[in-house]
Design an enzyme around this catalytic site. Structure first.
Site, PDB file in Angstrom:
ATOM      1  N   ASP A 183       0.791  -1.236   0.000  1.00 45.06           N
ATOM      2  CA  ASP A 183       0.000   0.000   0.000  1.00 45.06           C
ATOM      3  C   ASP A 183       0.822   1.285   0.000  1.00 45.06           C
ATOM      4  O   ASP A 183       0.268   2.384  -0.134  1.00 45.06           O
ATOM      5  CB  ASP A 183      -0.977  -0.002   1.193  1.00 45.06           C
ATOM      6  CG  ASP A 183      -0.284  -0.288   2.523  1.00 45.06           C
ATOM      7  OD1 ASP A 183       0.867   0.143   2.715  1.00 45.06           O
ATOM      8  OD2 ASP A 183      -0.911  -0.950   3.384  1.00 45.06           O
ATOM      9  N   HIS A 228       6.763  -7.559  -1.177  1.00 45.49           N
ATOM     10  CA  HIS A 228       5.750  -8.018  -2.127  1.00 45.49           C
ATOM     11  C   HIS A 228       5.424  -6.980  -3.193  1.00 45.49           C
ATOM     12  O   HIS A 228       4.361  -7.025  -3.793  1.00 45.49           O
ATOM     13  CB  HIS A 228       4.467  -8.427  -1.378  1.00 45.49           C
ATOM     14  CG  HIS A 228       4.645  -9.658  -0.536  1.00 45.49           C
ATOM     15  ND1 HIS A 228       3.840  -9.943   0.546  1.00 45.49           N
ATOM     16  CD2 HIS A 228       5.542 -10.669  -0.618  1.00 45.49           C
ATOM     17  CE1 HIS A 228       4.255 -11.090   1.093  1.00 45.49           C
ATOM     18  NE2 HIS A 228       5.268 -11.548   0.407  1.00 45.49           N
ATOM     19  N   CYS A 236       6.321  -7.831 -22.108  1.00 48.34           N
ATOM     20  CA  CYS A 236       7.497  -7.074 -22.569  1.00 48.34           C
ATOM     21  C   CYS A 236       8.237  -6.387 -21.417  1.00 48.34           C
ATOM     22  O   CYS A 236       9.240  -5.725 -21.649  1.00 48.34           O
ATOM     23  CB  CYS A 236       7.091  -6.056 -23.630  1.00 48.34           C
ATOM     24  SG  CYS A 236       6.210  -4.628 -22.974  1.00 48.34           S
ATOM     25  N   CYS A 273      -0.807  -2.215 -21.801  1.00 52.97           N
ATOM     26  CA  CYS A 273       0.554  -1.849 -22.197  1.00 52.97           C
ATOM     27  C   CYS A 273       0.525  -1.316 -23.628  1.00 52.97           C
ATOM     28  O   CYS A 273      -0.395  -1.619 -24.395  1.00 52.97           O
ATOM     29  CB  CYS A 273       1.445  -3.081 -22.106  1.00 52.97           C
ATOM     30  SG  CYS A 273       3.168  -2.778 -22.521  1.00 52.97           S
ATOM     31  N   CYS A 304       2.182  -2.474 -25.862  1.00 54.16           N
ATOM     32  CA  CYS A 304       2.275  -3.657 -26.733  1.00 54.16           C
ATOM     33  C   CYS A 304       0.906  -4.317 -26.916  1.00 54.16           C
ATOM     34  O   CYS A 304       0.785  -5.283 -27.671  1.00 54.16           O
ATOM     35  CB  CYS A 304       3.288  -4.657 -26.182  1.00 54.16           C
ATOM     36  SG  CYS A 304       2.684  -5.666 -24.813  1.00 54.16           S
TER      37      CYS A 304
HETATM   38 ZN   LIG Z   1       3.921  -4.964 -22.957  1.00 56.63          ZN
END
Ligand SMILES: [Zn+2]
Length: 252
Positions: free
Chosen positions: A108, A123, A134, A152, A154
């Site tokens: 958090d 974590h 990617c 993303c 991509c």
């Molecule tokens: Zn990506």
């Protein structure tokens, strides 16, 4: 410690002030007072979202849009939360040179928001998104709005840069956490029973190498009976306020 009817708060305060070399391990319990639900228990996230369907890397790869139902709730809740007195107490203890580092299992960002400077995030953190195809990273606020599923460049769906079940702990965080555990004088465990591997190794490593282990949890845990030298029972905010006051009294 803790025997003979003496005041355990004063004893822990004295220990912290003398060694000035404490490392703190925190878990979900420290953020409950900031309104962030813990994962386990009747009110926890896992009562609402089955972790095998919502919190594993496998689930995310299979159905990222479904997993984002839970992630959206986490990002919203954590994004709107403010650090509480316990987070601020730890930052004050770092400021006075008593605490050296905080290792947290939380995602958090509230330790940093409270002013803690050396924070090892075991974590990860919800503030960042990562593409598992990617590896491009983005600040969460740049790609996510409530109800959206962030993408993303991509074209794939982004994952928060947090550790889901089935993912390893980031190696640098693990190295740093173990180094802190090996070299601290006092390890203070707050708001976690530290039962999940490998976070459970931290108190054990510290203890084996001579550190005192102090546990601050409302109820006794398995840690209380095994590794902890002393258990201070109560809400972290109250216990830390008492410790800070007692350390200030010691130093005057
Ligand atoms: Zn990506």
């Amino acid at each position: 410690m803790g025997a003979g009817g003496s005041d355990p708060i004063r004893e822990v305060a004295r220990l912290l002030a003398e060694r000035r070399n404490a490392v703190v391990l925190t878990g979900a319990g420290i953020s409950v007072e900031s309104g962030i639900p813990s994962f386990r228990g009747a009110q926890g996230m896992w009562a609402k979202y089955d972790p095998t369907e919502y919190a594993t890397l496998h689930a995310f790869m299979q159905s990222p849009r479904k997993v984002w139902e839970m992630l959206s709730e986490m990002v919203s809740v954590c994004g709107g939360a403010a650090p509480n007195a316990a987070h601020k107490g730890l930052a004050a203890l770092e400021e006075t040179g008593v605490v050296r580092a905080v290792i947290t299992q939380n995602v958090d960002g509230l330790h940093q928001a409270a002013g803690s400077r050396r924070v090892i995030e075991y974590h990860g953190n919800l503030d960042e998104l990562i593409c598992v195809y990617c590896w491009k990273r983005y600040p969460t606020r740049d790609r996510w709005t409530p109800g959206s599923v962030p993408q993303c460049d991509c074209g794939e769906i982004l994952k928060p840069n947090v550790v889901l079940f089935g993912e390893p702990i980031p190696w640098l965080a693990q190295e740093q956490a173990e180094e802190e555990a090996r070299s601290c004088g006092v390890l203070v465990v707050i708001g976690t029973s530290a039962q999940v591997s490998p976070a459970c190794d931290i108190p054990r490593i510290a203890k084996e190498l001579g550190a005192a282990v102090v546990e601050i949890n409302p109820e006794p845990t398995l840690l209380t009976r095994t590794v902890a030298d002393v258990h201070l029972a109560g809400p972290a905010s109250e216990i830390l306020a008492l410790l800070l006051q007692s350390i200030r009294d010691e130093e005057h």
